[in-house]
Design a protein around this motif. Structure first.
Motif, PDB file in Angstrom:
ATOM      1  N   THR A  71     -21.395 -38.626 -11.713  1.00  0.00           N
ATOM      2  CA  THR A  71     -21.091 -37.312 -11.126  1.00  0.00           C
ATOM      3  C   THR A  71     -20.843 -36.239 -12.184  1.00  0.00           C
ATOM      4  N   ARG A  72     -20.715 -36.654 -13.448  1.00  0.00           N
ATOM      5  CA  ARG A  72     -20.484 -35.683 -14.537  1.00  0.00           C
ATOM      6  C   ARG A  72     -21.799 -35.209 -15.147  1.00  0.00           C
ATOM      7  N   ILE A  73     -22.914 -35.659 -14.571  1.00  0.00           N
ATOM      8  CA  ILE A  73     -24.237 -35.288 -15.090  1.00  0.00           C
ATOM      9  C   ILE A  73     -24.969 -34.473 -14.031  1.00  0.00           C
ATOM     10  N   LYS A  74     -25.551 -33.354 -14.449  1.00  0.00           N
ATOM     11  CA  LYS A  74     -26.325 -32.515 -13.541  1.00  0.00           C
ATOM     12  C   LYS A  74     -27.750 -32.407 -14.068  1.00  0.00           C
ATOM     13  N   ALA A  75     -28.729 -32.854 -13.258  1.00  0.00           N
ATOM     14  CA  ALA A  75     -30.139 -32.749 -13.636  1.00  0.00           C
ATOM     15  C   ALA A  75     -30.815 -31.747 -12.702  1.00  0.00           C
ATOM     16  N   VAL A  76     -31.358 -30.695 -13.281  1.00  0.00           N
ATOM     17  CA  VAL A  76     -31.969 -29.611 -12.504  1.00  0.00           C
ATOM     18  C   VAL A  76     -33.486 -29.692 -12.651  1.00  0.00           C
ATOM     19  N   THR A  77     -34.179 -29.754 -11.523  1.00  0.00           N
ATOM     20  CA  THR A  77     -35.634 -29.858 -11.527  1.00  0.00           C
ATOM     21  C   THR A  77     -36.255 -28.598 -10.930  1.00  0.00           C
ATOM     22  N   PHE A  78     -37.591 -28.523 -11.005  1.00  0.00           N
ATOM     23  CA  PHE A  78     -38.309 -27.325 -10.575  1.00  0.00           C
ATOM     24  C   PHE A  78     -38.500 -27.277  -9.067  1.00  0.00           C
ATOM     25  N   SER A  79     -38.603 -28.437  -8.409  1.00  0.00           N
ATOM     26  CA  SER A  79     -38.866 -28.476  -6.972  1.00  0.00           C
ATOM     27  C   SER A  79     -38.118 -29.634  -6.338  1.00  0.00           C
ATOM     28  N   ARG A  80     -38.003 -29.587  -5.000  1.00  0.00           N
ATOM     29  CA  ARG A  80     -37.341 -30.678  -4.284  1.00  0.00           C
ATOM     30  C   ARG A  80     -38.115 -31.984  -4.437  1.00  0.00           C
ATOM     31  N   ALA A  81     -39.457 -31.862  -4.457  1.00  0.00           N
ATOM     32  CA  ALA A  81     -40.276 -33.060  -4.626  1.00  0.00           C
ATOM     33  C   ALA A  81     -40.006 -33.709  -5.978  1.00  0.00           C
ATOM     34  N   ALA A  82     -39.880 -32.876  -7.023  1.00  0.00           N
ATOM     35  CA  ALA A  82     -39.594 -33.407  -8.360  1.00  0.00           C
ATOM     36  C   ALA A  82     -38.206 -34.044  -8.401  1.00  0.00           C
ATOM     37  N   ALA A  83     -37.241 -33.419  -7.716  1.00  0.00           N
ATOM     38  CA  ALA A  83     -35.881 -33.969  -7.679  1.00  0.00           C
ATOM     39  C   ALA A  83     -35.872 -35.338  -7.004  1.00  0.00           C
ATOM     40  N   GLN A  84     -36.614 -35.457  -5.895  1.00  0.00           N
ATOM     41  CA  GLN A  84     -36.672 -36.727  -5.183  1.00  0.00           C
ATOM     42  C   GLN A  84     -37.380 -37.795  -6.012  1.00  0.00           C
ATOM     43  N   ASP A  85     -38.443 -37.374  -6.721  1.00  0.00           N
ATOM     44  CA  ASP A  85     -39.175 -38.312  -7.569  1.00  0.00           C
ATOM     45  C   ASP A  85     -38.285 -38.849  -8.684  1.00  0.00           C
ATOM     46  N   MET A  86     -37.518 -37.964  -9.320  1.00  0.00           N
ATOM     47  CA  MET A  86     -36.646 -38.411 -10.413  1.00  0.00           C
ATOM     48  C   MET A  86     -35.521 -39.299  -9.887  1.00  0.00           C
ATOM     49  N   LYS A  87     -35.031 -38.972  -8.706  1.00  0.00           N
ATOM     50  CA  LYS A  87     -33.987 -39.806  -8.099  1.00  0.00           C
ATOM     51  C   LYS A  87     -34.508 -41.214  -7.847  1.00  0.00           C
ATOM     52  N   SER A  88     -35.746 -41.298  -7.333  1.00  0.00           N
ATOM     53  CA  SER A  88     -36.356 -42.613  -7.067  1.00  0.00           C
ATOM     54  C   SER A  88     -36.608 -43.364  -8.363  1.00  0.00           C
ATOM     55  N   ARG A  89     -37.095 -42.647  -9.378  1.00  0.00           N
ATOM     56  CA  ARG A  89     -37.373 -43.285 -10.663  1.00  0.00           C
ATOM     57  C   ARG A  89     -36.078 -43.816 -11.293  1.00  0.00           C
ATOM     58  N   PHE A  90     -35.010 -43.043 -11.189  1.00  0.00           N
ATOM     59  CA  PHE A  90     -33.734 -43.474 -11.773  1.00  0.00           C
ATOM     60  C   PHE A  90     -33.238 -44.740 -11.080  1.00  0.00           C
ATOM     61  N   SER A  91     -33.364 -44.770  -9.742  1.00  0.00           N
ATOM     62  CA  SER A  91     -32.920 -45.960  -8.993  1.00  0.00           C
ATOM     63  C   SER A  91     -33.751 -47.179  -9.363  1.00  0.00           C
ATOM     64  N   ALA A  92     -35.042 -46.967  -9.618  1.00  0.00           N
ATOM     65  CA  ALA A  92     -35.906 -48.084  -9.999  1.00  0.00           C
ATOM     66  C   ALA A  92     -35.573 -48.587 -11.399  1.00  0.00           C
ATOM     67  N   PHE A  93     -35.268 -47.670 -12.306  1.00  0.00           N
ATOM     68  CA  PHE A  93     -34.935 -48.044 -13.681  1.00  0.00           C
ATOM     69  C   PHE A  93     -33.549 -48.675 -13.776  1.00  0.00           C
ATOM     70  N   PHE A  94     -32.597 -48.115 -13.004  1.00  0.00           N
ATOM     71  CA  PHE A  94     -31.194 -48.545 -13.119  1.00  0.00           C
ATOM     72  C   PHE A  94     -30.616 -48.817 -11.729  1.00  0.00           C
ATOM     73  N   PRO A  95     -31.099 -49.858 -11.062  1.00  0.00           N
ATOM     74  CA  PRO A  95     -30.622 -50.135  -9.697  1.00  0.00           C
ATOM     75  C   PRO A  95     -29.139 -50.462  -9.635  1.00  0.00           C
ATOM     76  N   GLU A  96     -28.565 -50.868 -10.761  1.00  0.00           N
ATOM     77  CA  GLU A  96     -27.153 -51.249 -10.770  1.00  0.00           C
ATOM     78  C   GLU A  96     -26.213 -50.048 -10.897  1.00  0.00           C
ATOM     79  N   LEU A  97     -26.771 -48.837 -11.204  1.00  0.00           N
ATOM     80  CA  LEU A  97     -25.939 -47.661 -11.436  1.00  0.00           C
ATOM     81  C   LEU A  97     -25.873 -46.761 -10.203  1.00  0.00           C
ATOM     82  N   ALA A  98     -24.746 -46.087 -10.065  1.00  0.00           N
ATOM     83  CA  ALA A  98     -24.602 -45.100  -8.986  1.00  0.00           C
ATOM     84  C   ALA A  98     -25.554 -43.942  -9.243  1.00  0.00           C
TER      85      ALA A  98
END
Length: 745
Positions: A71-98
């Motif tokens: 919650t102390r990290i803020k990632a700002v993307t250009f579009s909602r689609a990009a934000a959703q893509d990065m969220k999915s990629r992060f979950s795939a890379f680090f499924p154990e992290l919030a």
């Protein structure tokens, strides 16, 4: 997990472990970008350089290795689609992290504005977003919803006593957005070039309207940015709250960020300066929206201690494409001196295709694509949305499915299209006063509004032309013109639709009328002529005007359904702007002539820094770097019946690929010889039009088996299980798309 003392792994061990888990390999610059977490960092990422993987690994490192709470990290993307893509990629890379907060700058600004106005006890309403086109176009003013476009439409009408066109609306909203994103003071509004008459006056009236209700503030999306920036300036406690909320901020696609967006981010990181800006100044293509590419070049003026890393290795494209693109972008002077490279092997040289005219593009692309199995790896890219309709028509007639990444859904409701249909309606009966009124000022009769009002009072069910000639006072010169026009409309009855459109444009004087309207109202003539050319292209294989009207309705429906084919095995049609971030094995860049890319406005650029021309260069570069293996640059020698000049960008690429080729002087004909496209023929394909018989079962290369239901001279209608299809006879024969199904005895 988030206590910094828990995880004692060395940083390099963390990267090595994740590389093994994910089967990825970070290069030295990527590894440095992951580990360089403290202070400001500008990460310049060339196309295909793995920036998303690097950003996700960096965030994962902050959380898993350094113990930073998500919650102390803020990632700002250009579009909602990009934000959703990065969220999915992060979950795939680090499924154990919030999860980490990935969001757009607009959603962050909305959060700030909502809290600020709540503290000020001011109610507000957002007046932008989806709106039903029918609501926008009609209805009583007091019944209409409060929406930006409706408000602007009404203000324009009150000032000009006329309706604003869709093109003018786009121009006006872009003008307003540009001013707000650039944070320009009111005294500079008049200095911004805009083709809408009295645009500044309309803008001022719009701003006054939004603040008229003292109990409720009306806000559009750009207001959210400007108001959020102002709130963080004026409310120290609010600013402190958001500064204390985040210890690390990352921004993606920052070359597309506007001045007001940069200002918000600057305030957010002022306490700790832990900012990672991921960008590529060579891919900044949205200055017309207010994007500020120069901000990146001046990054160290804002953050003097900033480190700058160059991610220059391209993992996407072949060596042929990377070499040419890297050399090409160096024609721009206002950029970081990056050198994109790749370890990928060559695949095939960049292809240069010069056709006879713009209309030939559709046939050429059909011949190229027919027989290809993996359509999802093929893209056709163009600068203007107007190019999509003709391409869509050609692909559909050949039975090649496609996905429209973006398109101008208003083409089929454009007033030029409606004018042409109204001319056609009058060929069936010239007694329709209501139809005649819509076009009476757009052909050779020179009928005045007063004369039109007089003829409307006559209700004898006779010819409008006869009523004008027999009952309305006319100028002497009008009599002959109206007699000739009446005869022309009669002669048009039964003509094929393409010939009818040509008569409308020429003999009836519609094209000259458009030219005068462009001079008077500031419309773009090339846009209007392009619509007429597209209509001719659609009409070419058709026999009757009824078929033409039906084809337009069909294509309008197809355009809507084609936008829902994302992810299917279909060809992608996209503007160059919307293609950024995508990649394909095979890319065709079309309409590459001077006047389109670069545009006439780009060519007129006389500014000291050649800002427009450099942006056009970046747009071409973006198109080139979408291709992984095959890149085909398509140009032609004639457009809209006039001589066309090959894009100087194509000329530059040709000389990069083969320095021995002399530069083509503007107006000279290219001497490059072209190979005919290779077509994959089916061994049992139908080769004679005589075999196309109603009731026969045929097998299509993509739609499987079907039954021929109608046969015309130029096209077939076939019922497939997937639905009814209209196919070009020429395309079916030349490309072997159909074969007869032998019935079992």
């Amino acid at each position: 997990m988030y206590n910094r003392s828990i995880n004692q792994e060395r940083p390099t061990q963390f990267i090595d472990r994740k590389q093994a888990e994910l089967s990825i390999q970070l290069n030295e610059v990527q590894r440095e970008a992951v580990l360089l977490t403290e202070g400001p960092l500008l990460l310049l990422a060339s196309p295909g350089s793995g920036k998303t993987t690097t950003m996700i690994m960096r965030i994962g490192y902050l959380v898993a290795e350094k113990g930073v709470h998500p919650t102390r990290i803020k990632a700002v993307t250009f579009s909602r689609a990009a934000a959703q893509d990065m969220k999915s990629r992060f979950s795939a890379f680090f499924p154990e992290l919030a999860p980490v907060q990935f969001s757009t700058i607009h959603s962050f600004a909305f959060e700030v504005v909502r809290e600020y106005l709540r503290k000020c006890r001011i109610d507000f309403q957002i007046i932008e977003g989806h709106i039903d086109p029918e609501e926008e176009e009609g209805g009583e003013a007091e019944q209409l919803p409060l929406h930006k476009r409706i408000i602007l439409r009404q203000i324009y009408q009150s000032i000009h006593s006329d309706n604003i066109t869709d093109d003018q609306m786009d121009e006006l909203t872009t003008y307003i957005s540009y001013i707000k994103n650039k944070m320009l003071p009111a005294e500079q509004w008049s200095e911004i070039k805009v083709d809408v008459p009295k645009a500044e006056q309309i803008f001022r009236a719009y701003e006054e309207f939004k603040q008229r209700d003292r109990t409720r503030l009306l806000l559009d999306f750009d207001d959210m940015l400007t108001l959020a920036n102002r709130a963080l300036d004026e409310d120290a406690s609010l600013l402190r709250k958001y500064q204390m909320r985040y210890d690390y901020v990352l921004t993606d696609e920052s070359q597309d960020t506007s001045l007001v967006q940069h200002a918000i981010i600057e305030k957010l990181v002022r306490r700790h300066h832990n900012l990672c800006v991921v960008a590529d100044d060579d891919q900044s293509i949205y200055s017309w929206r207010g994007a500020e590419p120069s901000y990146l070049l001046d990054f160290r003026q804002v953050f003097p201690k900033a480190q700058i890393l160059y991610m220059e290795q391209n993992y996407r494209s072949s060596r042929d494409i990377v070499h040419a693109a890297n050399r090409f972008i160096k024609r721009n002077k206002h950029r970081y001196n990056k050198n994109m490279f790749t370890h990928n092997p060559p695949h095939e040289p960049i292809r240069f295709t010069c056709l006879a005219d713009d209309i030939s593009q559709g046939d050429y692309l059909v011949r190229e694509i027919a027989g290809q199995d993996n359509l999802a790896e093929i893209a056709i890219l163009y600068r203007n949305n107007s190019s999509s309709v003709g391409l869509m028509n050609a692909l559909d007639l050949a039975g090649i499915p496609f996905y429209l990444k973006d398109s101008d859904l208003r083409f089929f409701s454009h007033w030029v299209v409606e004018d042409v249909l109204n001319f056609m309606r009058l060929t069936f009966t010239d007694k329709r006063v209501d139809v005649f009124e819509k076009i009476h000022m757009k052909f050779n009769g020179y009928i005045s509004k007063k004369q039109m009002q007089e003829v409307k009072l006559i209700h004898n069910q006779e010819s409008v032309f006869d009523n004008l000639l027999g009952h309305v006072p006319l100028q002497e010169y009008q009599v002959k013109l109206l007699q000739e026009s009446k005869e022309t409309f009669q002669q048009m009855r039964g003509m094929p639709p393409k010939a009818v459109i040509q008569v409308i444009r020429g003999r009836l004087g519609y094209e000259k009328a458009l030219e005068k309207m462009c001079e008077r109202l500031g419309f773009r003539q090339d846009t209007l002529i392009g619509i007429l050319n597209t209509l001719e292209q659609i009409a070419a294989p058709l026999s009757t005007m009824e078929e033409f009207a039906a084809r337009l309705k069909y294509l309008e429906s197809l355009q809507k359904t084609a936008k829902r084919r994302r992810g299917q095995n279909v060809v992608t049609l996209s503007t160059l702007h919307s293609a950024k971030g995508l990649e394909f094995d095979r890319v065709y860049m079309v309409d590459l002539v001077d006047g389109i890319l670069p545009s006439y406005e780009d060519l007129k650029d006389q500014s000291e820094d050649l800002a427009q021309m450099e942006e056009a260069t970046r747009l071409f570069y973006v198109g080139m770097t979408r291709a992984k293996r095959t890149l085909n640059l398509v140009t032609y020698q004639e457009r809209e019946g006039k001589k066309a000049v090959e894009s100087r960008f194509v000329n530059d690429i040709r000389r990069i690929v083969n320095p021995a080729v002399p530069r083509i002087v503007q107006g000279e004909k290219s001497t490059v010889k072209l190979k005919k496209p290779e077509i994959v023929y089916r061994p049992n394909a139908i080769q004679s039009a005589n075999d196309f018989v109603v009731g026969k079962r045929v097998k299509h290369s993509r739609f499987d088996e079907g039954v021929i239901t109608k046969v015309y001279e130029d096209r077939l209608e076939i019922h497939f299980e997937a639905g009814d299809k209209v196919l070009s006879v020429k395309a079916c024969l030349e490309m072997g798309l159909l074969e007869l199904v032998v019935e079992d005895i």
